[in-house]
Design a protein around this motif. Structure first.
Motif, short mmCIF file in Angstrom:
data_model
loop_
_atom_site.label_atom_id
_atom_site.label_comp_id
_atom_site.label_asym_id
_atom_site.label_seq_id
_atom_site.Cartn_x
_atom_site.Cartn_y
_atom_site.Cartn_z
N LEU A 240 -9.55 3.25 -2.00
CA LEU A 240 -9.82 3.62 -0.55
C LEU A 240 -8.32 4.51 -0.08
CD1 LEU A 240 -11.01 0.37 1.14
CD2 LEU A 240 -12.53 2.38 0.35
N ASP A 241 -8.76 5.39 0.75
CA ASP A 241 -7.65 6.27 1.48
C ASP A 241 -7.42 5.75 2.79
OD1 ASP A 241 -7.03 8.16 -0.58
OD2 ASP A 241 -8.98 9.37 -0.22
N ARG A 242 -6.31 5.60 3.25
CA ARG A 242 -5.65 5.06 4.36
C ARG A 242 -4.57 5.34 4.61
NH1 ARG A 242 -8.03 0.05 7.88
NH2 ARG A 242 -6.32 0.01 9.50
N VAL A 243 -4.01 5.88 5.92
CA VAL A 243 -2.46 6.37 6.13
C VAL A 243 -1.94 5.15 6.85
CG1 VAL A 243 -1.14 7.97 7.57
CG2 VAL A 243 -3.20 8.79 6.30
N ALA A 244 -0.66 4.98 6.37
CA ALA A 244 0.16 3.83 6.75
C ALA A 244 1.30 4.59 7.87
CB ALA A 244 1.04 3.11 5.78
N PRO A 245 1.16 4.02 9.24
CA PRO A 245 2.02 4.62 10.04
C PRO A 245 3.59 4.33 9.71
CG PRO A 245 0.51 3.52 11.22
CD PRO A 245 0.35 2.91 9.97
N ARG A 246 4.26 5.25 9.69
CA ARG A 246 5.68 5.13 9.16
C ARG A 246 6.54 4.22 9.97
NH1 ARG A 246 8.69 7.70 5.69
NH2 ARG A 246 7.02 9.34 5.58
N GLY A 247 7.12 3.32 9.08
CA GLY A 247 7.91 2.12 9.83
C GLY A 247 7.27 0.87 10.42
N ARG A 248 5.76 0.89 10.42
CA ARG A 248 5.00 -0.14 11.04
C ARG A 248 3.86 -0.65 9.80
NH1 ARG A 248 3.24 3.90 16.16
NH2 ARG A 248 5.10 3.93 17.16
N LEU A 249 3.46 -2.05 10.01
CA LEU A 249 2.53 -2.83 9.46
C LEU A 249 1.23 -2.31 10.15
CD1 LEU A 249 4.35 -6.27 9.11
CD2 LEU A 249 3.73 -4.56 7.02
N ASP A 250 0.05 -2.06 8.99
CA ASP A 250 -1.18 -1.86 9.59
C ASP A 250 -2.15 -2.79 8.81
OD1 ASP A 250 -3.55 -0.80 10.48
OD2 ASP A 250 -3.36 0.90 8.58
N LEU A 251 -3.02 -3.59 9.63
CA LEU A 251 -3.69 -4.67 8.94
C LEU A 251 -5.01 -3.85 8.51
CD1 LEU A 251 -3.39 -7.53 11.57
CD2 LEU A 251 -1.84 -7.21 9.50
N ALA A 252 -5.31 -3.97 7.21
CA ALA A 252 -6.31 -3.00 6.54
C ALA A 252 -7.35 -3.86 6.04
CB ALA A 252 -5.77 -2.14 5.43
N ALA A 253 -7.45 -4.93 5.28
CA ALA A 253 -8.30 -5.45 4.52
C ALA A 253 -8.29 -7.11 4.32
CB ALA A 253 -8.51 -5.02 3.49
#
Length: 301
Positions: A240-253
């Protein structure tokens, strides 16, 4: 020799908060995926849920604003839970994956630790709500929450949940699912540099991350693992493709323990659910009522 985990057992994953615009839509989606969904329940501050409970003690909390005016009043009064929900919805919309929650025996002690560590997201919150078990028996459940958030948080947050008063009524029937899922295996978070978030995760969980690599960090909990991945590692693992914001945590799956992948594949096909397969796991993309990627990993349980 007594290990550190014997003295201080790892915190357990309590639940995942999944904002949704409509609980009825969330219920329909989750039942289509083969989950047993509990009855709708309302909080005293304008939000409500329809939870999916697992045998390992974790659960999913689809969350909607069932009384919008009451939610706005709670935000104005300083209710951190509703405030953070509002920030998430303003940033990402009404469907998503907003928070990871760990269980605790002392939310006040957690709050003190969060303040001392510089990660507190606001004042603790205590509340009670009616609880109904699978047989229809009603009681009152009480909770106290302590909130944390990483630096530059853009709507995602973390908190601990102390079950101050938990009804003795069992929920065994609610923990049995047609898709066979028994619990949560992993929470997958994205970051451009996973190691940069080791300090926050340790302060939040009281557990030192393990397997800290350039493209992945793993933090074992008592019943699951928090995995922080780079977008590249995420693509390699799940396709899967998903961009991670620089310097931040992203809840994905969210990855689930599923003893019978073949049976699940058949069930999803019969329901015309879009899914993919990668390295023996079934991957279901987000949809209305399902704000995160769901990964079903074959387990022996």
């Amino acid at each position: 020799m007594v290990s550190e985990d014997d003295v201080h057992p790892p915190r357990k994953l309590d639940h995942c908060v999944l904002p949704t615009a409509d609980l009825a839509v969330a219920r329909g989606r989750l039942e289509t995926l083969g989950f047993t969904v509990a009855a709708d329940a309302a909080h005293p501050f304008g939000t409500g849920n329809c939870c999916v409970f697992f045998a390992d003690g974790s659960y999913l909390e689809p969350l909607s604003r069932v009384a919008p005016q009451a939610a706005l009043e709670a935000e104005a009064a300083g209710n951190v839970f509703v405030q953070r929900d509002g920030v998430f919805r303003e940033k990402f919309g009404d469907e998503g994956f907003s928070a990871v929650v760990l269980g605790t025996g002392d939310a006040d002690e957690d709050h003190k630790r969060f303040v001392d560590s510089g990660i507190s997201a606001g004042d603790p919150l205590s509340f009670s709500r009616p609880f109904r078990d699978s047989s229809g028996q009603e009681a009152t459940a009480s909770f106290r929450l302590a909130f944390a958030a990483p630096e530059n948080a853009d709507g995602h947050f973390f908190f601990t949940c102390q079950r101050v008063n938990l009804p003795s009524a069992g929920r065994g029937a609610l923990e049995t699912h047609p898709n066979g899922v028994t619990g949560t295996a992993r929470i997958i978070l994205l970051a451009s540099a996973p190691a940069d978030h080791a300090g926050f995760l340790e302060a939040f969980s009281t557990k030192t991350p393990e397997s800290v690599q350039e493209d992945q960090l793993d933090l074992p909990l008592g019943n699951a693992v928090l995995s922080v991945m780079t977008p590249g590692r995420y693509r390699e693992t799940f396709g899967l493709d998903r961009v991670a914001p620089r310097g931040r945590l992203d809840l994905a799956a969210i990855a689930f323990q599923c003893p019978d992948i073949a049976r699940l594949r058949t069930q999803l096909s019969r329901q015309d659910v879009l899914f993919a397969e990668q390295a023996g796991s079934i991957i279901v993309p987000p949809a209305a009522g399902q704000g995160a990627v769901f990964v079903f990993e074959e387990s022996s349980q």
